[in-house]
Write an enzyme that holds these catalytic residues in place. Structure first.
Site, PDB file in Angstrom:
ATOM      1  N   LYS A  12     -18.566  23.384   2.160  1.00 45.45           N
ATOM      2  CA  LYS A  12     -20.097  23.549   1.924  1.00 45.45           C
ATOM      3  C   LYS A  12     -20.954  22.343   2.058  1.00 45.45           C
ATOM      4  O   LYS A  12     -22.100  22.399   2.403  1.00 45.45           O
ATOM      5  CB  LYS A  12     -19.743  24.147   0.395  1.00 45.45           C
ATOM      6  CG  LYS A  12     -21.450  24.424  -0.225  1.00 45.45           C
ATOM      7  CD  LYS A  12     -21.441  24.515  -1.673  1.00 45.45           C
ATOM      8  CE  LYS A  12     -21.379  23.163  -2.151  1.00 45.45           C
ATOM      9  NZ  LYS A  12     -21.643  23.234  -3.477  1.00 45.45           N
ATOM     10  N   ASN A  13     -20.184  21.321   1.603  1.00 51.69           N
ATOM     11  CA  ASN A  13     -20.848  19.880   1.501  1.00 51.69           C
ATOM     12  C   ASN A  13     -21.216  19.411   2.604  1.00 51.69           C
ATOM     13  O   ASN A  13     -22.168  18.658   2.994  1.00 51.69           O
ATOM     14  CB  ASN A  13     -20.028  19.072   0.756  1.00 51.69           C
ATOM     15  CG  ASN A  13     -19.808  19.157  -0.669  1.00 51.69           C
ATOM     16  OD1 ASN A  13     -20.837  19.934  -1.476  1.00 51.69           O
ATOM     17  ND2 ASN A  13     -18.749  18.669  -1.336  1.00 51.69           N
ATOM     18  N   ARG A  70     -27.837  13.939 -12.391  1.00 54.40           N
ATOM     19  CA  ARG A  70     -27.645  13.206 -11.023  1.00 54.40           C
ATOM     20  C   ARG A  70     -29.177  12.820 -10.543  1.00 54.40           C
ATOM     21  O   ARG A  70     -29.746  13.637  -9.854  1.00 54.40           O
ATOM     22  CB  ARG A  70     -27.043  14.057  -9.937  1.00 54.40           C
ATOM     23  CG  ARG A  70     -25.494  14.535 -10.660  1.00 54.40           C
ATOM     24  CD  ARG A  70     -25.037  15.783  -9.919  1.00 54.40           C
ATOM     25  NE  ARG A  70     -24.554  15.252  -8.355  1.00 54.40           N
ATOM     26  CZ  ARG A  70     -23.918  16.005  -7.767  1.00 54.40           C
ATOM     27  NH1 ARG A  70     -23.665  17.255  -8.109  1.00 54.40           N
ATOM     28  NH2 ARG A  70     -23.567  15.794  -6.566  1.00 54.40           N
ATOM     29  N   PRO A  71     -29.461  11.689 -10.918  1.00 55.26           N
ATOM     30  CA  PRO A  71     -31.062  11.202 -10.461  1.00 55.26           C
ATOM     31  C   PRO A  71     -30.982  11.295  -9.150  1.00 55.26           C
ATOM     32  O   PRO A  71     -30.045  10.965  -8.099  1.00 55.26           O
ATOM     33  CB  PRO A  71     -31.106   9.879 -11.441  1.00 55.26           C
ATOM     34  CG  PRO A  71     -29.802   9.438 -11.510  1.00 55.26           C
ATOM     35  CD  PRO A  71     -28.885  10.593 -11.805  1.00 55.26           C
ATOM     36  N   CYS A 113     -25.848  19.729 -11.925  1.00 52.22           N
ATOM     37  CA  CYS A 113     -24.406  20.332 -12.107  1.00 52.22           C
ATOM     38  C   CYS A 113     -23.628  19.992 -13.296  1.00 52.22           C
ATOM     39  O   CYS A 113     -24.087  19.265 -13.932  1.00 52.22           O
ATOM     40  CB  CYS A 113     -23.651  20.333 -10.624  1.00 52.22           C
ATOM     41  SG  CYS A 113     -22.867  18.608 -10.730  1.00 52.22           S
ATOM     42  N   ASP A 153     -33.259   8.743  -7.703  1.00 55.84           N
ATOM     43  CA  ASP A 153     -34.110   7.544  -7.503  1.00 55.84           C
ATOM     44  C   ASP A 153     -33.529   6.806  -6.161  1.00 55.84           C
ATOM     45  O   ASP A 153     -34.466   6.012  -5.414  1.00 55.84           O
ATOM     46  CB  ASP A 153     -33.874   6.667  -8.616  1.00 55.84           C
ATOM     47  CG  ASP A 153     -32.440   6.129  -9.000  1.00 55.84           C
ATOM     48  OD1 ASP A 153     -31.629   6.913  -9.181  1.00 55.84           O
ATOM     49  OD2 ASP A 153     -32.121   5.018  -9.015  1.00 55.84           O
ATOM     50  N   LEU A 154     -32.283   6.799  -5.761  1.00 52.62           N
ATOM     51  CA  LEU A 154     -32.005   6.260  -4.539  1.00 52.62           C
ATOM     52  C   LEU A 154     -32.473   6.798  -3.421  1.00 52.62           C
ATOM     53  O   LEU A 154     -33.217   6.312  -2.434  1.00 52.62           O
ATOM     54  CB  LEU A 154     -30.356   6.294  -4.379  1.00 52.62           C
ATOM     55  CG  LEU A 154     -29.404   5.514  -5.411  1.00 52.62           C
ATOM     56  CD1 LEU A 154     -28.079   5.681  -4.943  1.00 52.62           C
ATOM     57  CD2 LEU A 154     -29.553   4.021  -5.042  1.00 52.62           C
ATOM     58  N   ARG A 196     -29.112  22.090  -6.385  1.00 54.77           N
ATOM     59  CA  ARG A 196     -28.898  20.491  -5.976  1.00 54.77           C
ATOM     60  C   ARG A 196     -28.914  20.450  -4.586  1.00 54.77           C
ATOM     61  O   ARG A 196     -29.588  19.562  -4.212  1.00 54.77           O
ATOM     62  CB  ARG A 196     -27.779  20.120  -6.703  1.00 54.77           C
ATOM     63  CG  ARG A 196     -27.307  18.550  -6.243  1.00 54.77           C
ATOM     64  CD  ARG A 196     -28.350  17.715  -7.201  1.00 54.77           C
ATOM     65  NE  ARG A 196     -28.394  16.243  -6.717  1.00 54.77           N
ATOM     66  CZ  ARG A 196     -28.857  15.154  -7.278  1.00 54.77           C
ATOM     67  NH1 ARG A 196     -29.733  15.609  -8.224  1.00 54.77           N
ATOM     68  NH2 ARG A 196     -28.741  14.020  -6.850  1.00 54.77           N
TER      69      ARG A 196
END
Length: 291
Positions: A22-23, A129-130, A124, A132-133, A100
């Site tokens: 899936k990923n 899980r920000p 999740c 910002d990156l 996500r």
């Protein structure tokens, strides 16, 4: 289904084929937006997240059809179609709320048409899980962001290459940069890039579509952007996480399992730990047998 009833006390035994990752599948499906030609994505897992992502692609104007061995994707014929649909619908609805993985559409739509408005993607159960990156990296490529009423808008009047250093190797950020960079003007260098198999798979798919990417599998990726991309046929690699789950379940019940299509190169570290814990395994004609 309201629940699953499990009757324990019996060893798990038998043969199993591992589904596609899936990923790997979701960012590859997002990448199909970057070409106006048909792509065939084989070995996609038939799971809820993929079905929801397919629904989202249809909302963006794509013609998506499940076939026996995978998914056929025909993106919208005009470069601005996804943007118009995204702005009109503001990318709301069941298919995106709390998902996500919808975040990989950020880089894809910026590469496709330079503009997107979307809800903040969900986290999740493993915690916050920000993003910002993602934002900081894309800002270096000429993207401007605006947050208002719970929505994130991004616009790039001149999407260009950049020298980007990630403070840690985020898979999602690396994928978003890749998706934007292959359509940006000039070269993009990602230092500190993630090296997970799903990142490599995305690079392989984009390369098969005509992108120029150097350093696949290394912490430094060089993307030569601005070229035209074409459709392709790609097979999603098998899911190493699912394979490891089956192995652990078999070992915990003192069973024996044969995996018919193991992701052989991706299980080395896991199998070393498995062996140290007392697990036994052998490779037999490309199959993995463990007890």
């Amino acid at each position: 289904m309201k629940g699953i009833r499990i009757q324990g006390g019996m060893p798990l035994q038998g043969k199993v084929r591992i589904q596609g990752s899936k990923n790997a599948a979701l960012p590859i499906l997002a990448a199909t937006l970057l070409t106006n030609e048909v792509s065939y994505i084989q070995n996609c897992p038939r799971i809820e997240d993929v079905h929801r992502f397919v629904h989202l692609l249809r909302e963006l104007g794509c013609m998506v059809h499940w076939q026996e061995n995978g998914i056929r994707v025909q993106p919208g014929g005009r470069d601005d179609l996804p943007c118009e649909r995204a702005e009109a619908r503001r990318m709301r609805g069941e298919a995106i709320t709390g998902m996500r993985s919808s975040l990989c559409l950020l880089g894809a739509l910026l590469g496709k048409c330079g503009y997107v408005t979307m809800e903040h993607p969900g986290g999740c159960v493993i915690g916050d899980r920000p993003i910002d990156l993602h934002i900081h990296a894309l800002e270096q490529m000429g993207v401007e962001f605006l947050e208002e009423d719970g929505l994130l808008s991004a616009r790039a009047k001149n999407l260009h290459g950049a020298q980007i250093t990630l403070k840690f190797p985020s898979v999602g950020a690396t994928e978003n940069i890749l998706l934007a960079a292959v359509k940006a003007t000039g070269d993009t260098v990602i230092t500190g890039a993630a090296r997970e198999p799903e990142v490599i798979a995305l690079c392989e798919f984009l390369t098969a579509c005509g992108a120029s990417i150097e350093g696949m599998g290394s912490p430094e990726l060089i993307i030569h952007g601005g070229g035209d991309l074409h459709g392709t046929r790609y097979t999603v690699p098998t899911d190493r996480i699912v394979a490891g789950t089956y192995l652990c379940a078999s070992a915990a019940t003192r069973g024996k399992i044969e995996i018919e299509n193991p992701p052989e190169g991706e299980l080395t570290a896991f199998l070393e730990v498995y062996r140290k814990m007392g697990g036994q395994y052998e490779w037999n004609s490309g199959k993995l047998v463990a007890d």
